[in-house]
Design a protein around this motif. Sequence first.
Motif, mmCIF file in Angstrom:
data_model
loop_
_atom_site.group_PDB
_atom_site.id
_atom_site.type_symbol
_atom_site.label_atom_id
_atom_site.label_comp_id
_atom_site.label_asym_id
_atom_site.label_seq_id
_atom_site.Cartn_x
_atom_site.Cartn_y
_atom_site.Cartn_z
ATOM 1 N N GLU A 191 0.851 -1.191 0.000
ATOM 2 C CA GLU A 191 0.000 0.000 0.000
ATOM 3 C C GLU A 191 0.889 1.245 0.000
ATOM 4 O O GLU A 191 1.846 1.322 0.749
ATOM 5 N N HIS A 226 -5.138 0.474 -1.983
ATOM 6 C CA HIS A 226 -5.507 -0.907 -1.653
ATOM 7 C C HIS A 226 -5.171 -1.774 -2.846
ATOM 8 O O HIS A 226 -5.195 -1.302 -3.984
ATOM 9 N N SER A 235 -11.181 0.013 5.063
ATOM 10 C CA SER A 235 -11.159 -1.218 5.852
ATOM 11 C C SER A 235 -11.500 -0.874 7.302
ATOM 12 O O SER A 235 -11.567 0.296 7.669
ATOM 13 N N HIS A 280 -4.149 6.668 0.529
ATOM 14 C CA HIS A 280 -3.414 5.396 0.498
ATOM 15 C C HIS A 280 -4.055 4.489 -0.535
ATOM 16 O O HIS A 280 -5.122 4.806 -1.063
ATOM 17 N N ASP A 297 -8.839 1.150 8.554
ATOM 18 C CA ASP A 297 -8.916 2.533 8.047
ATOM 19 C C ASP A 297 -9.897 3.351 8.878
ATOM 20 O O ASP A 297 -9.636 4.514 9.198
HETATM 21 ZN ZN LIG Z 1 -6.962 1.032 3.643
#
Ligand SMILES: [Zn+2]
Length: 133
Positions: free
Chosen positions: A23, A83, A90, A81, A93
């Motif tokens: 990432e 993925h 997520s 960021h 996150d």
């Molecule tokens: Zn993420």
Amino acid sequence: MRLIIKYEHLFIILEKAKDSRIEICGFLLGKQKDGDVIVEEVIFTKNKLNSSTAFEIDPLEIVKVLDYADEKGLEPVGIFHSHLCGPIPSERDIKGMKLWRNVWLIVDNKGNYGAFILEDEKVKKVHVEVIQS
Ligand SMILES: [Zn+2]
């Protein structure tokens, strides 16, 4: 609220994400105006975790970015960021979004992107407006 970003800025993030097995991450610096977030500069940072499923930015690197933003008269208006699957926050996150309550731009390695913000402890989608520079 909209996230307004120049095509060239989004492009460089998407390209880096395409080429990376981990990432990628960094800060969006800019200004807030009339409820919109305007990106003026993109700063890449290292992913301290070196992971394909998570990212973390070293606190010392965060301090450097914040100092730089201050010098330039810009605010850290967002975090970005990537993925390796879709650009949806997520669980991890969402925890991060509680600490960094600015806009989170998430891209994937196929050119997809989305922006999100935490409002009333709920994830809300932010419209991304890509402008030609
Ligand atoms: Zn993420």
